[in-house]
Design a protein around this motif. Sequence first.
Motif: not given
Lengths: 150, 150, 81, 81
Positions: C3-8, C23-25, C63-69
Amino acid sequence: MRITAELIQPESLRGELRDDRAGAYVGFEGWIRDHNEGQEVLRLEYEVYEPVAVVEGDKIIAEAMSRYPLLHAECVHRSGLLEIGECAVWVGVTSAHRDEAFAACRYIIDQVKIRLPIWKKEHYVAGHSGWVNCERCATHGREHPQAIRS
Amino acid sequence: MRITAELIQPESLRGELRDDRAGAYVGFEGWIRDHNEGQEVLRLEYEVYEPVAVVEGDKIIAEAMSRYPLLHAECVHRSGLLEIGECAVWVGVTSAHRDEAFAACRYIIDQVKIRLPIWKKEHYVAGHSGWVNCERCATHGREHPQAIRS
Amino acid sequence: MTKNITVRYFAGFREHAGIDAEEVSCDVDTAGDVFRKLQHRHGSMEPLGHCKVAINDEMADWDTAVGDGDTVLLFPPVAGG
Amino acid sequence: MTKNITVRYFAGFREHAGIDAEEVSCDVDTAGDVFRKLQHRHGSMEPLGHCKVAINDEMADWDTAVGDGDTVLLFPPVAGG
């Protein structure tokens, strides 16, 4: 402990408790409500017997200082005629941490309400007036179990 | 819930809570102390992630309003650089009687301290600085049992 | 799944990472996975200690799911007041 | 023994008595005796309920001894704050 016939100024009283070692300030204010026990209140009159009220109030503050690690504590109570919304009593406490500031502020106002020779007479919108608590004791003493302790 | 980079003005905030039905006002203020855990503090810097802090703060206030019969409750937290003695956080609560005002004010400050995304960095007289709590977690995580819950 | 996610990163985490966000994949399911994958960035050992997480500006659980974007906000132990 | 004492009435007691204070000569030992002797003045049935007493501006108990020349302050139930 101070008794005053003037408006209480919490902001300036709070300023007197400033201390670089203080991390917590808790302030309590008793305001004149527009109703009490179902009656609409117009204004309120406080009678204070100052010589004993000040000594007993200082005793209460000293008790709070010895029970909790406080930096400063003060209490001011109004006397005379007060309008709705006015501040009847102010308690301010500062300490390093908040636990003791909350506990001590609560201790002081609780004790002030039951120990100082202060009486309030409510003037109602309906026209009549009455001493709060006092009337009940004087005229209905026998009906109040808590007033018949031996 | 409000976040501000300006000086907190308790007197005017308190004024916003005025209500003729209110008999009790309890205010809490967190002040910047000149020391923490044995270190002399010079000043303090608060980093606040405002979008989440405001939503979470409003949630805490709503919880307090539903738990206790309050009239009004509000909380303001500072961000940025603060000097010794400045007010970092203010909580004000009004209600008909004092029990609920004390309990709700305490509830709000306790929750604000543990739930809002706010971090403080202390700048010490000795020259160094550190994130309060945070440094411990990041660099000494294993030494702190409370940070090793599964 | 990648997934492509932004991490702050915030406060001590940001200082340790040397950056505010990236931004990490990566192959992650939950917020906890993101925390662990990026341990070398934020430097904290324990995702489930006093640290907290938000996803797209809403407080979340580890444990909350992380989605693409999604944007994942990593919060070191808070210290308000 | 007959003592000369000054009695002061407050709030509802004062209004019931119609006077602020008076000098009385009576045979009393304690503050409670004074309260009971002057029941027709202050109108309250119960000295030991929520009422309080001070002697010479010091808070006292109902069994505190009253001496010749003392001033006894009779306080109806208080209601500060």
